[in-house]
Design a protein around this motif. Structure first.
Motif, PDB file in Angstrom:
ATOM      1  N   PRO A  42     157.750  77.986  31.102  1.00  0.00           N
ATOM      2  CA  PRO A  42     156.437  78.315  30.543  1.00  0.00           C
ATOM      3  C   PRO A  42     155.341  78.525  31.585  1.00  0.00           C
ATOM      4  N   VAL A  43     155.642  78.232  32.857  1.00  0.00           N
ATOM      5  CA  VAL A  43     154.615  78.266  33.900  1.00  0.00           C
ATOM      6  C   VAL A  43     154.887  79.402  34.882  1.00  0.00           C
ATOM      7  N   GLU A  44     153.879  80.209  35.117  1.00  0.00           N
ATOM      8  CA  GLU A  44     153.980  81.313  36.070  1.00  0.00           C
ATOM      9  C   GLU A  44     154.052  80.778  37.498  1.00  0.00           C
ATOM     10  N   HIS A  45     153.158  79.849  37.832  1.00  0.00           N
ATOM     11  CA  HIS A  45     153.207  79.221  39.152  1.00  0.00           C
ATOM     12  C   HIS A  45     152.391  77.935  39.167  1.00  0.00           C
ATOM     13  N   ILE A  46     152.681  77.106  40.152  1.00  0.00           N
ATOM     14  CA  ILE A  46     151.924  75.879  40.413  1.00  0.00           C
ATOM     15  C   ILE A  46     151.411  75.961  41.851  1.00  0.00           C
ATOM     16  N   ARG A  47     150.132  75.696  42.018  1.00  0.00           N
ATOM     17  CA  ARG A  47     149.548  75.708  43.364  1.00  0.00           C
ATOM     18  C   ARG A  47     148.789  74.412  43.602  1.00  0.00           C
ATOM     19  N   SER A  48     148.635  74.083  44.868  1.00  0.00           N
ATOM     20  CA  SER A  48     147.918  72.854  45.210  1.00  0.00           C
ATOM     21  C   SER A  48     147.175  73.050  46.522  1.00  0.00           C
ATOM     22  N   ARG A  49     146.200  72.174  46.739  1.00  0.00           N
ATOM     23  CA  ARG A  49     145.469  72.197  48.004  1.00  0.00           C
ATOM     24  C   ARG A  49     144.773  70.868  48.212  1.00  0.00           C
ATOM     25  N   ILE A  50     144.611  70.495  49.470  1.00  0.00           N
ATOM     26  CA  ILE A  50     143.721  69.402  49.836  1.00  0.00           C
ATOM     27  C   ILE A  50     142.379  70.043  50.147  1.00  0.00           C
ATOM     28  N   LYS A  51     141.315  69.514  49.573  1.00  0.00           N
ATOM     29  CA  LYS A  51     139.998  70.142  49.707  1.00  0.00           C
ATOM     30  C   LYS A  51     139.631  70.304  51.173  1.00  0.00           C
ATOM     31  N   SER A  52     139.139  71.468  51.532  1.00  0.00           N
ATOM     32  CA  SER A  52     138.796  71.740  52.925  1.00  0.00           C
ATOM     33  C   SER A  52     137.695  70.804  53.417  1.00  0.00           C
ATOM     34  N   ILE A  79     139.863  65.628  45.525  1.00  0.00           N
ATOM     35  CA  ILE A  79     140.206  65.717  46.940  1.00  0.00           C
ATOM     36  C   ILE A  79     141.544  66.448  47.096  1.00  0.00           C
ATOM     37  N   ILE A  80     142.464  66.219  46.149  1.00  0.00           N
ATOM     38  CA  ILE A  80     143.656  67.048  46.022  1.00  0.00           C
ATOM     39  C   ILE A  80     143.574  67.740  44.662  1.00  0.00           C
ATOM     40  N   GLY A  81     143.765  69.044  44.657  1.00  0.00           N
ATOM     41  CA  GLY A  81     143.688  69.799  43.411  1.00  0.00           C
ATOM     42  C   GLY A  81     144.988  70.539  43.134  1.00  0.00           C
ATOM     43  N   PHE A  82     145.358  70.602  41.870  1.00  0.00           N
ATOM     44  CA  PHE A  82     146.577  71.295  41.439  1.00  0.00           C
ATOM     45  C   PHE A  82     146.215  72.278  40.332  1.00  0.00           C
ATOM     46  N   ARG A  83     146.900  73.411  40.315  1.00  0.00           N
ATOM     47  CA  ARG A  83     146.653  74.402  39.259  1.00  0.00           C
ATOM     48  C   ARG A  83     147.973  74.891  38.699  1.00  0.00           C
ATOM     49  N   LEU A  84     148.128  74.755  37.393  1.00  0.00           N
ATOM     50  CA  LEU A  84     149.305  75.275  36.690  1.00  0.00           C
ATOM     51  C   LEU A  84     148.857  76.464  35.853  1.00  0.00           C
ATOM     52  N   VAL A  85     149.494  77.598  36.068  1.00  0.00           N
ATOM     53  CA  VAL A  85     149.154  78.807  35.325  1.00  0.00           C
ATOM     54  C   VAL A  85     150.294  79.113  34.357  1.00  0.00           C
ATOM     55  N   THR A  86     149.974  79.085  33.069  1.00  0.00           N
ATOM     56  CA  THR A  86     150.979  79.242  32.017  1.00  0.00           C
ATOM     57  C   THR A  86     150.928  80.640  31.406  1.00  0.00           C
ATOM     58  N   HIS A  87     151.951  80.937  30.606  1.00  0.00           N
ATOM     59  CA  HIS A  87     151.974  82.213  29.903  1.00  0.00           C
ATOM     60  C   HIS A  87     151.163  82.169  28.609  1.00  0.00           C
ATOM     61  N   PHE A  88     151.195  81.012  27.937  1.00  0.00           N
ATOM     62  CA  PHE A  88     150.548  80.903  26.628  1.00  0.00           C
ATOM     63  C   PHE A  88     149.663  79.662  26.554  1.00  0.00           C
ATOM     64  N   VAL A  89     148.653  79.730  25.699  1.00  0.00           N
ATOM     65  CA  VAL A  89     147.715  78.616  25.524  1.00  0.00           C
ATOM     66  C   VAL A  89     148.449  77.356  25.074  1.00  0.00           C
ATOM     67  N   GLY A  90     149.391  77.520  24.165  1.00  0.00           N
ATOM     68  CA  GLY A  90     150.113  76.358  23.653  1.00  0.00           C
ATOM     69  C   GLY A  90     150.823  75.581  24.742  1.00  0.00           C
ATOM     70  N   ASP A  91     151.271  76.282  25.793  1.00  0.00           N
ATOM     71  CA  ASP A  91     151.968  75.610  26.891  1.00  0.00           C
ATOM     72  C   ASP A  91     151.032  74.671  27.652  1.00  0.00           C
ATOM     73  N   VAL A  92     149.759  75.031  27.721  1.00  0.00           N
ATOM     74  CA  VAL A  92     148.778  74.145  28.362  1.00  0.00           C
ATOM     75  C   VAL A  92     148.760  72.800  27.650  1.00  0.00           C
ATOM     76  N   TYR A  93     148.632  72.842  26.345  1.00  0.00           N
ATOM     77  CA  TYR A  93     148.526  71.602  25.575  1.00  0.00           C
ATOM     78  C   TYR A  93     149.845  70.810  25.569  1.00  0.00           C
ATOM     79  N   GLU A  94     150.967  71.522  25.585  1.00  0.00           N
ATOM     80  CA  GLU A  94     152.255  70.833  25.651  1.00  0.00           C
ATOM     81  C   GLU A  94     152.407  70.097  26.982  1.00  0.00           C
ATOM     82  N   LEU A  95     151.952  70.712  28.054  1.00  0.00           N
ATOM     83  CA  LEU A  95     152.053  70.072  29.367  1.00  0.00           C
ATOM     84  C   LEU A  95     151.117  68.878  29.486  1.00  0.00           C
ATOM     85  N   VAL A  96     149.925  69.001  28.931  1.00  0.00           N
ATOM     86  CA  VAL A  96     149.005  67.857  28.933  1.00  0.00           C
ATOM     87  C   VAL A  96     149.618  66.700  28.149  1.00  0.00           C
ATOM     88  N   LYS A  97     150.226  67.016  27.009  1.00  0.00           N
ATOM     89  CA  LYS A  97     150.889  65.991  26.204  1.00  0.00           C
ATOM     90  C   LYS A  97     152.003  65.314  27.015  1.00  0.00           C
TER      91      LYS A  97
END
Length: 208
Positions: A42-52, A79-97
């Motif tokens: 359900p996820v296109e990609h996951i990215r992360s970074r430590i804040k500059s 200070i550390i950030g992560f981003r999950l990019v999904t295909h559908f809105v429902g996948d966001v809520y499923e992942l949070v759950k």
């Protein structure tokens, strides 16, 4: 960049990198679990970074806090950030759950900017989790996870460029159009979610 980060964060830097990889692994496990249940990733990609270092100093200055690494580790939740990019809105809520049910990390705060967008049209779901981090004074640290659809991510990237670029012609018009596009993209996201749900409804030609 690596040298600047290492110099600013000092003894915290290597533990921060280790925690970044640990949380990335955890998020990947959650995505794999959802993939197994849905039959597709359900996820296109996951990215992360430590804040500059520069970004952290600016944030601490805005909060009228000392601009040192110790304060950053103790007071800043992204200070550390992560981003999950999904295909559908429902996948966001499923992942949070899944995050909340898993229990490995404690969810301390949530902001649903999908259901309640920011005034400029920004949509995303923000989750703050607390993680064990022995180098910190209190032994824990907070990091931020953002979840959004591909459409939301495209919009946010353009809005970010608009916000930080100087001397833009027709800035007011662009902001107005961005807000209009945010609404249209949100409507499309919801329509796509509805269509997927209909396709997958048992007895309607989708997956049973």
């Amino acid at each position: 960049m690596e040298e600047i980060q290492s110099t600013y964060y000092g003894a915290y830097y290597e533990p921060l990198k280790e925690l970044e990889q640990e949380v990335l692994g955890w998020l990947s496990e959650l995505v794999d679990g959802l993939s197994d249940r849905q039959g597709e990733r359900p996820v296109e990609h996951i990215r992360s970074r430590i804040k500059s270092a520069d970004g952290m100093r600016e944030k601490l200055a805005r909060k009228d806090l000392p601009q040192d690494a110790e304060t950053a580790v103790g007071a800043i939740s992204d200070i550390i950030g992560f981003r999950l990019v999904t295909h559908f809105v429902g996948d966001v809520y499923e992942l949070v759950k899944s995050m909340k049910a898993d229990g490995r990390y404690f969810v301390v705060k949530e902001k649903d900017y999908i259901a309640s967008p920011k005034p400029n049209g920004y949509r995303s779901y923000h989750v703050i989790i607390e993680c064990p981090f022995p180098p910190a004074a209190k032994g824990t640290i907070r990091v931020e996870i953002q979840l959004r659809t591909i459409a939301m991510d495209c919009w946010a990237s353009l809005e970010h460029e608009m916000r930080y670029k100087k001397n833009i012609n027709n800035a007011a018009l662009i902001e107005k159009e961005l807000k209009r596009c945010a609404g249209e993209m949100a409507s499309t996201d919801l329509s796509m979610q509805t269509l997927r749900d209909m396709i997958r409804e048992p007895g309607k030609g989708g997956k049973s």
